[in-house]
Design a protein around this motif. Structure first.
Motif: not given
Length: 294
Positions: A264-277
């Motif tokens: 679940e923590y990694m899914r949050g990282l996915v969203r962060e990567v999507e937004d940032t990149l």
């Protein structure tokens, strides 16, 4: 039944049953053996298969090594890897010719004799596709080299398992760690994946990992500062961040790999990567298609 040259074994050893080792598994290594790999005669594929196998069941593959058909190198590598890793697979060097020396080298590495394994001989006779003229003594002797295996008196010393229904070739496990497989990819794949049912219960479920992927049009140099900072943030959780270019498609993939407990923590990282990149999540299957095009 076993036949050791010049030795008579106690009856209980002649008929003893073997069981695969039961210690839990965390780390893995792969030893590719063969001059033909080093001199470019063949394209080595078994280590890639093994890497995928390890990832899927939760083993941490930490080393892949390629060496030639040299007894001293095989001995040294097997001894070293057995001390350091839980599950080691060798590939190659178990055929009938003079340069096939893996069985004898692994036996030497762990001070075991070689012996003709009758069950393998019988399976060879039943399942072998081509029959050798029994009057051709030299050819018969060469064929028997493939059934002359490291012999140990306990399962911890040597185990034998036939994991491919239509093949006579056994997976030989020595010292509870070294699993000897053939180099032919079709056989290697079948025997390895036949081992899955025996290996999987020994891999703690908590070790199994997930790979989440995000594609982006950003160049790697543009992504680098953010990904460096992101990696430093997740080091304490053992999560690995990577970037991989797909040049023919003109895009890059960011990979996020971590254990089940952090999914679940990694899914949050996915969203962060999507937004940032300015990217979007992609499935493992679709990313594999991109890799084939690159």
């Amino acid at each position: 039944m076993w036949r050791l040259p010049g030795k008579t074994l106690p009856p209980k050893l002649l008929s003893c049953k073997r069981a695969m080792a039961t210690h839990s598994l965390s780390t893995a290594a792969c030893l590719i053996i063969g001059d033909e790999v080093l001199n470019g005669k063949i394209r080595e594929a078994n280590s890639y298969t093994f890497a995928k196998f390890c990832f899927e069941i939760g083993l941490d593959l930490q080393r892949i090594e390629v060496i030639g058909d040299e007894e001293d190198e095989i001995v040294e590598a097997c001894q070293r890897m057995a001390k350091k890793y839980d599950f080691v697979v060798t590939s190659g060097g178990i055929g009938p010719t003079h340069d096939d020396i893996t069985y004898q080298s692994v036996a030497k590495a762990f001070d075991l004799p070689l012996a003709l394994h009758d069950e393998t001989v019988q399976r060879m006779k039943r399942m072998g596709r081509r029959k050798i003229d029994p009057n051709d003594k030299a050819a018969v002797a060469a064929q028997m080299r493939m059934a002359t295996l490291p012999y140990g008196s306990t399962p911890a010393e040597s185990d034998y398992l036939y994991t491919l229904e239509n093949s006579w070739v056994p997976v030989v496990c020595v010292a509870s760690k070294i699993h000897i497989l053939p180099g032919i990819p079709q056989l290697f794949n079948g025997l390895l994946f036949g081992l899955r049912q025996h290996i999987l219960p020994r891999v703690p479920p908590s070790q199994r990992k997930h790979r989440l992927l995000v594609t982006t049009n950003k160049m790697e140099s543009e992504m680098a500062p953010f990904l460096t900072e992101l990696q430093s943030r997740v080091n304490d959780k053992g999560i690995k961040i990577g970037s991989y270019p797909h040049m023919s498609a003109g895009i890059n993939t960011v990979s996020i790999i971590g254990k089940e407990e952090y999914l679940e923590y990694m899914r949050g990282l996915v969203r962060e990567v999507e937004d940032t990149l300015e990217g979007s999540e992609i499935s493992v299957e679709d990313e594999a298609k991109l890799s084939l095009r690159s």
